[in-house]
Enzyme design. Sequence first.
Site, PDB file in Angstrom:
ATOM      1  NE  ARG A  96      -2.071   1.667   3.583  1.00  0.00           N
ATOM      2  CZ  ARG A  96      -1.769   0.879   4.608  1.00  0.00           C
ATOM      3  NH1 ARG A  96      -2.159  -0.386   4.609  1.00  0.00           N
ATOM      4  NH2 ARG A  96      -1.075   1.334   5.639  1.00  0.00           N
TER       5      ARG A  96
ATOM      6  CG  ASP B 248      -9.366  15.995 -15.492  1.00  0.00           C
ATOM      7  OD1 ASP B 248      -8.621  15.384 -16.278  1.00  0.00           O
ATOM      8  OD2 ASP B 248     -10.380  15.479 -14.986  1.00  0.00           O
TER       9      ASP B 248
ATOM     10  CE  LYS C  41     -12.201   7.801 -18.868  1.00  0.00           C
ATOM     11  NZ  LYS C  41     -12.033   7.788 -17.422  1.00  0.00           N
TER      12      LYS C  41
ATOM     13  CE1 TYR D 137     -16.814  10.751 -15.810  1.00  0.00           C
ATOM     14  CE2 TYR D 137     -15.535  11.000 -13.791  1.00  0.00           C
ATOM     15  CZ  TYR D 137     -16.312  10.218 -14.631  1.00  0.00           C
ATOM     16  OH  TYR D 137     -16.591   8.924 -14.294  1.00  0.00           O
TER      17      TYR D 137
END
Length: 423
Positions: free
Chosen positions: A65, A188, A213, A117
């Site tokens: 982690r 973004d 993406k 978004y």
Amino acid sequence: MAIQHAPIETPPRAPSPVHKFGTLAVHAGSEHDPVTGAVIEPISLSTTFAQSAVGQPVGEHEYVRSSNPNRWNFERCIAALERAKYALAFSSGSATTATILQSLAAGSHVVSVSDVYGGTHRYFTKVASAHGVQVSFTPSIELDIEGLITAETKLIWIETPSNPTLSLVDIRAVADIAHRSGIMVVVDNTFLSPYIQNPLSHGADIVVHSVTKYINGHSDVLMGVAAFNSDSLFDRLKFLQNAIGAVPSPFDCWLAHRGVKTLHLRAREASQNGQMVAQALEESPHVVAVNYPGLASHRQRKIALKQHRDGLGGGMLSFRIKGGKESAERFCQATQIFTLAESLGGVESLVEVPASMTHMGIPREQREAAGVFDDLVRLSCGVEDGADLVGDVRQALERVMVLPKITNGLVRANGVGDGHGHV
């Protein structure tokens, strides 16, 4: 009159890379394995790492982690491509957004562009407020920013191009105002990828991506990343990355690192295809308007020429079709190469209706104020042959807009009806 905060300085940029983008995409974070000589890194699936003594790990990692070889290598690659000092990977683009907002103190205020978004809008309006962070939206941030800044404003959130209307924001203009007021700017950059645009070079403090993406590019990884230059920001976000634990798996990091090696090739091809499709749509009598920053007709084309590599428009575009919502939905079902599906940025071309799919959670009034109408269709152009994509769009428009009229006319000409002029 803007509220006066102590000004902040844009952190020093990372040193200019020795090599160009394509070379960095292939080699950054990809040293040969020192034991086997393998040119492709192995996948390290171990969740824990041995220690030679208490508190003394054998290598640089203790627990998956906190860090992992594959995640480190991917983060180093993205930092190089975004010309950043640091990059941190997360389990999704939404987790990246959430971690950045979680770094703000309760009572903080954020200013965001309206056209974002749908998942970002959902987090800002449904989740951030639960831990005391309020968000104000504006459709014209360059004009409105000074009036929206309050004593509590800590962050400006930008999407450029925006999702799904492809509006652009002059990053430098917003950053100059924000920094005078002691406020950080987040961009973004998902729609363009690091190949076409590097927001940190225009004054942004943090650049974020949905790695799902363009960076990964093959529609098989869910992941996010943030890149920046500030040492203090790294300490804060790295702590939250570990404390919250919204981290990607080693295998996803390996896949995304493999995908990014061809980013420059895919982004160029997608942009070329986007340009061809946008021009074909602009010429069509069945289209109301086309949103694509590569077109000379785009109202913010000058910003694209300033911020985008070679003025490229990217592979994303949207358009309003005549005939309203019904025509938009029928168009999506009439395409043969473009697949009706959410997401974007993969090697395959996709089509969707944002108002009914990715942005349906945004109230109608807010959607339409941002330009997201029921007749808006969003296209993600992949890397298929551009001529085939143009042909697919044209045949779909004909099937939706022309064929019903011809069929109806033939039925009427044959005298088939209900006696009242109806068929």
